[in-house]
Design a protein around this motif. Structure first.
Motif: not given
Length: 254
Positions: A157-166
């Motif tokens: 979840a965190y990885t997907a969210s931060k890829h989304g931020v990028a």
């Protein structure tokens, strides 16, 4: 000689009550910026405002859950009403997941992490953009993560969210670069903050990630992350746009 150009600017910092957000709020205030310190924790937000004012700076706190549109509207309105606009938005507030692998992620964990880490920055960017467009200038700095660069730094979840931020960062940079608005992000590696991770004993995710954590290197101080955020928001970075800047003691290079 290039200066930061931040004196008198109106700056929103989310997650300003602790950690990187607190350090960023203090750093902007030290440059003469007027700071809206937004945080879920009323005590933390009030404390950083008190600290800024004690040092001769100007700040106001706004508390609430930034994944809620009403809170986002209140944060934006406060900056406009108190300081005349929004020159800089720092989307820093975020939460960790449980280092869960996909098969272990509950709907609640997924939805909360995505809502706080990705939807809230989107809502805030959307809210401040009309004010930046009217002024013909602005800077947005998002806090991504080492987890925005790889799959081995956090749970699903965190990885997907931060890829989304990028991705959000790059989209904003492209869409508004001809309007005088720059958007960049820092990608912190290990950093000394009060954030803790609630890991489920025996879960697959944490066990799988453990093999990669030896590459973290020296943890950063929150002030080191804040220095990079202030730089990206400043006039010294006037031709930097769409960058995801690792602040990780070389972890991204390993």
């Amino acid at each position: 000689m290039t200066t930061t150009g931040l004196d008198g600017r109106s700056v929103i910092v989310t997650g300003a009550g602790s950690g990187i957000g607190r350090a960023a709020a203090l750093a902007f205030a030290a440059e003469g910026a007027r700071v809206v310190a937004a945080d879920l924790n009323p005590g933390g937000a009030a404390a950083v405002v008190t600290e800024i004012e004690a040092a001769g700076g100007t700040a106001v706190s706004v508390t609430g859950d930034l994944s809620e549109q009403a809170v986002v509207d209140r944060v934006t309105a406060t900056a406009v009403e108190r300081f005349g606009g929004v020159d800089v938005l720092v989307n820093n507030a975020g939460i960790m997941d449980r280092m869960s692998a996909v098969a272990e992620v509950s709907d609640a964990e997924w939805e909360r992490v995505i809502r706080v880490n990705l939807t809230a920055p989107f809502l805030l960017a959307r809210a401040v953009l009309p004010h930046m467009l009217a002024a013909g200038r602005g800077a947005i700095v998002n806090t991504a993560s080492e987890a925005s660069l790889r799959g081995s730094a956090a749970g699903a979840a965190y990885t997907a969210s931060k890829h989304g931020v990028a991705g959000l960062t790059k989209s904003l940079a492209v869409m508004y670069r001809d309007k005088g608005i720059r958007t960049n992000a820092v990608a912190p590696g290990g950093t000394r903050t009060a954030i803790t991770v609630d890991v489920e004993a025996g879960a697959h995710g944490p066990a799988a990630l453990a093999a990669y954590m030896g590459n973290v290197g020296r943890p950063a101080e929150a002030e080191e992350q804040a220095a990079a955020i202030v730089f990206l928001a400043s006039d010294a970075a006037s031709n930097i746009n769409g960058v995801i800047l690792p602040v990780d003691n070389g972890w991204a290079a390993v």
